[in-house]
Design an enzyme around this catalytic site. Sequence first.
Site, PDB file in Angstrom:
ATOM      1  N   HIS A  95      -6.280   6.276   8.856  1.00  0.00           N
ATOM      2  CA  HIS A  95      -6.708   7.251   9.861  1.00  0.00           C
ATOM      3  C   HIS A  95      -7.997   7.942   9.423  1.00  0.00           C
ATOM      4  O   HIS A  95      -8.956   8.050  10.189  1.00  0.00           O
ATOM      5  CB  HIS A  95      -5.601   8.279  10.076  1.00  0.00           C
ATOM      6  CG  HIS A  95      -5.971   9.399  10.984  1.00  0.00           C
ATOM      7  ND1 HIS A  95      -6.182   9.230  12.331  1.00  0.00           N
ATOM      8  CD2 HIS A  95      -6.196  10.714  10.737  1.00  0.00           C
ATOM      9  CE1 HIS A  95      -6.496  10.386  12.885  1.00  0.00           C
ATOM     10  NE2 HIS A  95      -6.512  11.304  11.940  1.00  0.00           N
ATOM     11  N   ARG A 133      -6.660  -0.159  14.345  1.00  0.00           N
ATOM     12  CA  ARG A 133      -7.358   0.611  13.330  1.00  0.00           C
ATOM     13  C   ARG A 133      -7.082  -0.041  11.972  1.00  0.00           C
ATOM     14  O   ARG A 133      -6.043   0.181  11.357  1.00  0.00           O
ATOM     15  CB  ARG A 133      -6.842   2.047  13.342  1.00  0.00           C
ATOM     16  CG  ARG A 133      -7.674   3.037  12.554  1.00  0.00           C
ATOM     17  CD  ARG A 133      -6.932   4.356  12.410  1.00  0.00           C
ATOM     18  NE  ARG A 133      -5.824   4.234  11.470  1.00  0.00           N
ATOM     19  CZ  ARG A 133      -4.660   4.853  11.591  1.00  0.00           C
ATOM     20  NH1 ARG A 133      -4.413   5.592  12.650  1.00  0.00           N
ATOM     21  NH2 ARG A 133      -3.727   4.706  10.678  1.00  0.00           N
ATOM     22  N   TYR A 175       3.261   3.942   6.466  1.00  0.00           N
ATOM     23  CA  TYR A 175       3.853   3.769   7.795  1.00  0.00           C
ATOM     24  C   TYR A 175       3.543   2.431   8.453  1.00  0.00           C
ATOM     25  O   TYR A 175       3.911   2.217   9.613  1.00  0.00           O
ATOM     26  CB  TYR A 175       3.422   4.916   8.724  1.00  0.00           C
ATOM     27  CG  TYR A 175       1.927   5.125   8.833  1.00  0.00           C
ATOM     28  CD1 TYR A 175       1.154   4.374   9.718  1.00  0.00           C
ATOM     29  CD2 TYR A 175       1.282   6.071   8.050  1.00  0.00           C
ATOM     30  CE1 TYR A 175      -0.213   4.562   9.830  1.00  0.00           C
ATOM     31  CE2 TYR A 175      -0.089   6.279   8.159  1.00  0.00           C
ATOM     32  CZ  TYR A 175      -0.835   5.519   9.044  1.00  0.00           C
ATOM     33  OH  TYR A 175      -2.186   5.714   9.149  1.00  0.00           O
TER      34      TYR A 175
END
Length: 390
Positions: free
Chosen positions: A273, A269, A282
């Site tokens: 998100h 990805r 992160y």
Amino acid sequence: MTVTEQRGAYRPAPPPAWRPRTDAAPLLPDEEPYRLLGTGAELDEKLLRRLYEELVRGRRYNQQATALTKQGRLAVYPSSTGQEACEIAAALALREQDWLFPSYRDTLAAVARGVDPVEALTLLRGDWHTGYDPRTHRVAPLSTPLATQLPHAVGLAHAARLKGDDVVALALVGDGGTSEGDFHEALNFAAVWQAPVVFLVQNNGFAISVPLAKQTAAPTLAHKGVGYGMPGRLVDGNDAVAVHRVLAEAVERARGGGGPTLVEAVTYRVDAHTNADDATRYREDAEVSAWREHDPILLLERELTERGLLAEEDRRQAAESAEHLAADLRNRMNEDPELDPMSLFEHVYARQTSQLREQAEQLRQELAAAEEADDAQEKNDDERHRGEAR
């Protein structure tokens, strides 16, 4: 004297020899993700071109939809940039009569299946729960709850087989969805019933901010299929041709009565998100940059160029088609939708319940009263303006 009376004399008989019901070896996935691009394998040139064109359009669709969130035209958009190969391959691997069961991130798969690009975004705009008729293109509603679409896919596929219909269901889910109970229930029922369904897990590395290593200790997600008695396939999710072949084989296996297959596509990805997520908290930029070198469009461009199938004119036409899609999406999304409050009660049940009828009538009266109040206010304003004019 019975055996139970002979205290200490009872010895249980040895159990019959136990053997597993099936040989697990054929169910195990390959040690490395299956790949085709760059291997010199014989490939369908027409499919290569089609995949390239669709991926270019899909990338531009993602970019435009992301921009629309920044302009306030979408409430949220979960981009599939970097994952386009999985989405496009899933749509193209199905026959017209088959069903696609997407997750919330799979708008691109729905569009590639034929759903109107604007209607595919209606849920994310906040106008309707689903902006399109699922039966028209055989695309189930985009599923926001994780993995709840999987049991639905199994149910539809099982029902189709019972009726003798030539239908296969292909259900998409993310790596995070494999941690849900619905994932277990769907795979277990599918295997027991040998339902004609294929599960595609798009392993993009993170369930929002949780990496795969913190979700499961399984060697791969494809290995989970063995526990349910179905084959697991591991494929390079950025190799569009490989994903298409693996899915097409699994779909035809299901169609022929071979039962379900669990496919894990290893992808990434690239974007956050959603537009509400800060992925820099992160993961490192270096990780994202490394995956950009394995971009699905870049891989296809290299293959097509090496085979002499991608001229500059081909690139230009693909880009123009993508820009036309983006412009149409942008223009139509900039139009304020005309919403009918009474539509809240449509498509809930085939036959409305008494409660729904009661609520609909209450809303109808409130809307009528509001309209009468507006008319009275407008009349009063007109009379006041005429009085001031005199």
